[in-house]
Design an enzyme around this catalytic site. Structure first.
Site, PDB file in Angstrom:
ATOM      1  N   LYS A  30       0.849  -1.200   0.000  1.00 35.73           N
ATOM      2  CA  LYS A  30       0.000   0.000   0.000  1.00 35.73           C
ATOM      3  C   LYS A  30       0.880   1.243   0.000  1.00 35.73           C
ATOM      4  O   LYS A  30       1.681   1.452   0.915  1.00 35.73           O
ATOM      5  CB  LYS A  30      -0.912   0.010   1.228  1.00 35.73           C
ATOM      6  CG  LYS A  30      -1.881   1.196   1.209  1.00 35.73           C
ATOM      7  CD  LYS A  30      -2.882   1.125   2.348  1.00 35.73           C
ATOM      8  CE  LYS A  30      -2.384   1.770   3.603  1.00 35.73           C
ATOM      9  NZ  LYS A  30      -2.211   3.231   3.513  1.00 35.73           N
ATOM     10  N   ASP A  59      -3.248   4.351  -2.191  1.00 40.68           N
ATOM     11  CA  ASP A  59      -4.238   4.793  -1.191  1.00 40.68           C
ATOM     12  C   ASP A  59      -4.240   6.317  -1.113  1.00 40.68           C
ATOM     13  O   ASP A  59      -3.646   6.910  -0.214  1.00 40.68           O
ATOM     14  CB  ASP A  59      -3.845   4.152   0.155  1.00 40.68           C
ATOM     15  CG  ASP A  59      -4.746   4.553   1.305  1.00 40.68           C
ATOM     16  OD1 ASP A  59      -5.872   5.008   1.052  1.00 40.68           O
ATOM     17  OD2 ASP A  59      -4.313   4.398   2.464  1.00 40.68           O
ATOM     18  N   LYS A  61      -7.263   8.122  -1.530  1.00 43.36           N
ATOM     19  CA  LYS A  61      -8.590   8.521  -1.025  1.00 43.36           C
ATOM     20  C   LYS A  61      -9.108   9.789  -1.697  1.00 43.36           C
ATOM     21  O   LYS A  61      -9.285  10.829  -1.065  1.00 43.36           O
ATOM     22  CB  LYS A  61      -8.549   8.751   0.485  1.00 43.36           C
ATOM     23  CG  LYS A  61      -8.060   7.565   1.299  1.00 43.36           C
ATOM     24  CD  LYS A  61      -8.163   7.849   2.783  1.00 43.36           C
ATOM     25  CE  LYS A  61      -7.623   6.734   3.647  1.00 43.36           C
ATOM     26  NZ  LYS A  61      -6.148   6.613   3.635  1.00 43.36           N
ATOM     27  N   ASP A  64     -13.498  14.854  -4.318  1.00 42.88           N
ATOM     28  CA  ASP A  64     -13.594  16.142  -5.035  1.00 42.88           C
ATOM     29  C   ASP A  64     -14.892  16.129  -5.833  1.00 42.88           C
ATOM     30  O   ASP A  64     -15.720  15.220  -5.658  1.00 42.88           O
ATOM     31  CB  ASP A  64     -12.351  16.318  -5.942  1.00 42.88           C
ATOM     32  CG  ASP A  64     -11.957  17.780  -6.084  1.00 42.88           C
ATOM     33  OD1 ASP A  64     -12.853  18.597  -6.391  1.00 42.88           O
ATOM     34  OD2 ASP A  64     -10.781  18.119  -5.886  1.00 42.88           O
ATOM     35  N   THR A 118     -10.894   4.252  10.044  1.00 44.42           N
ATOM     36  CA  THR A 118     -10.822   3.397  11.242  1.00 44.42           C
ATOM     37  C   THR A 118     -10.333   4.158  12.480  1.00 44.42           C
ATOM     38  O   THR A 118     -10.314   3.612  13.573  1.00 44.42           O
ATOM     39  CB  THR A 118      -9.914   2.182  10.978  1.00 44.42           C
ATOM     40  OG1 THR A 118      -8.773   2.625  10.259  1.00 44.42           O
ATOM     41  CG2 THR A 118     -10.629   1.123  10.193  1.00 44.42           C
ATOM     42  N   ARG A 208       2.203  -0.384  10.893  1.00 42.44           N
ATOM     43  CA  ARG A 208       3.216  -0.341  11.954  1.00 42.44           C
ATOM     44  C   ARG A 208       3.661  -1.695  12.500  1.00 42.44           C
ATOM     45  O   ARG A 208       4.862  -1.879  12.717  1.00 42.44           O
ATOM     46  CB  ARG A 208       2.740   0.598  13.076  1.00 42.44           C
ATOM     47  CG  ARG A 208       2.891   2.061  12.673  1.00 42.44           C
ATOM     48  CD  ARG A 208       2.053   2.999  13.504  1.00 42.44           C
ATOM     49  NE  ARG A 208       0.642   2.936  13.141  1.00 42.44           N
ATOM     50  CZ  ARG A 208      -0.293   3.761  13.623  1.00 42.44           C
ATOM     51  NH1 ARG A 208       0.038   4.701  14.489  1.00 42.44           N
ATOM     52  NH2 ARG A 208      -1.545   3.648  13.234  1.00 42.44           N
TER      53      ARG A 208
HETATM   54  O1  C5P Z   1       0.096   1.418  10.950  1.00 45.71           O
HETATM   55  P1  C5P Z   1      -1.310   0.961  10.670  1.00 45.71           P
HETATM   56  O2  C5P Z   1      -1.412  -0.561  10.530  1.00 45.71           O
HETATM   57  O3  C5P Z   1      -2.319   1.543  11.608  1.00 45.71           O
HETATM   58  O4  C5P Z   1      -1.596   1.544   9.210  1.00 45.71           O
HETATM   59  C1  C5P Z   1      -2.859   1.567   8.613  1.00 45.71           C
HETATM   60  C2  C5P Z   1      -2.743   2.173   7.248  1.00 45.71           C
HETATM   61  O5  C5P Z   1      -4.022   2.149   6.655  1.00 45.71           O
HETATM   62  C3  C5P Z   1      -2.277   3.621   7.239  1.00 45.71           C
HETATM   63  O6  C5P Z   1      -1.513   3.795   6.063  1.00 45.71           O
HETATM   64  C4  C5P Z   1      -3.570   4.418   7.144  1.00 45.71           C
HETATM   65  O7  C5P Z   1      -3.422   5.631   6.440  1.00 45.71           O
HETATM   66  C5  C5P Z   1      -4.450   3.473   6.322  1.00 45.71           C
HETATM   67  N1  C5P Z   1      -5.894   3.615   6.478  1.00 45.71           N
HETATM   68  C6  C5P Z   1      -6.517   3.546   7.720  1.00 45.71           C
HETATM   69  N2  C5P Z   1      -7.885   3.664   7.824  1.00 45.71           N
HETATM   70  C7  C5P Z   1      -8.620   3.835   6.713  1.00 45.71           C
HETATM   71  C8  C5P Z   1      -8.007   3.904   5.462  1.00 45.71           C
HETATM   72  C9  C5P Z   1      -6.626   3.775   5.376  1.00 45.71           C
HETATM   73  O8  C5P Z   1      -5.846   3.347   8.715  1.00 45.71           O
HETATM   74  N3  C5P Z   1      -9.938   3.871   6.809  1.00 45.71           N
END
Ligand code: C5P
Length: 227
Positions: A30, A59, A61, A64, A118, A208
């Site tokens: 991603k 990603d 998002k 617009d 999330t 992470r």
């Molecule tokens: O580090 P972590 O596992 O929390 O990363 C989640 C990834 O998913 C990040 O890149 C974040 O921008 C992305 N994301 C998210 N929630 C969403 C859409 C994308 O956490 N609804």
């Protein structure tokens, strides 16, 4: 279920090193705001050089007016990525316009829409959307499905309900996954692999817990053996 690894490192060098460590796995990568704004389309080519079979989810998002979203989607379709996303709250007209515009791209990327980030709690979500998170996420998913898109970004908690309200084939991609109960960070609605499997999630996004780990390939191997 597929694993999508978020390349959210502070530099292209670190992301490319991570991708190199993971080059023998059947995974998606991603590329989000941080990497794309900093490293651009060339970075996507560098990833495919490491392993041409890596699948890339861009990603960004999009949100617009319909015509601007369709223009941007067309540019994304030319980048040879495998999936990208928009915000469902941009509306059905915008989503349908995007899909109509992509009709002339026979091998277009998959297109999914964000329902509720999330990092929202029910309370912070309701402050903005004036509706309960779960019911609004399902409504956004129905709009996305009716607009001809391939699926949604949602939390693992909503995946099954969304499939029941759209179709079993409608893709659910869930960030906020802490495979084995790791630290949630800023994510509010985190789920582990057991829940994601139960909810029939199609793609889990893990950032992470992988890129901050001392041994990312070990974590990836462990996740893949559990999904
Ligand atoms: O580090 P972590 O596992 O929390 O990363 C989640 C990834 O998913 C990040 O890149 C974040 O921008 C992305 N994301 C998210 N929630 C969403 C859409 C994308 O956490 N609804």
């Amino acid at each position: 279920m597929k694993l999508c690894v978020a390349l959210d490192n502070p530099s292209a060098k670190e992301n490319l090193e991570l991708a190199t460590k993971l080059k023998d796995f059947d995974i998606w990568l991603k590329v989000g705001f941080r990497a794309y704004i900093r490293d651009g389309a060339n970075f996507l080519k560098e990833l495919k050089k490491i392993n041409p079979n890596f699948k890339i989810f861009l990603d960004l998002k999009l949100y617009d007016i319909p015509n601007t979203m369709a223009d941007a989607s067309e540019e994304i379709a030319k980048l040879d990525v495998d999936m990208f996303n928009v915000h469902a709250s941009a509306g059905k007209e915008a989503m349908s316009t995007v899909m109509k515009r992509l009709e002339s791209y026979p091998s277009r990327p998959l297109v999914i829409a964000v329902t509720a980030l999330t990092s929202f709690t029910n309370e912070t979500f309701t402050e903005i959307y004036n509706q309960d998170l779960a019911s609004k996420a399902t409504q956004f998913a129905k709009d996305t499905h009716e607009s001809g898109m391939d699926g949604v970004v949602c939390s693992a908690f909503e995946s099954m309900d969304i499939k029941n309200n759209t179709s079993k084939e409608f893709i659910t991609l869930t960030p906020g996954i802490r495979p084995f109960g790791e630290d949630a960070g800023d994510q509010k609605r985190v789920a582990d692999l057991v829940l994601a499997k139960k909810e029939l999630v199609d793609f889990i996004v893990v950032g992470r817990p992988i890129y901050k780990s001392e041994n990312p390939s070990e974590v990836v191997a462990k996740i893949l053996s559990n999904i």
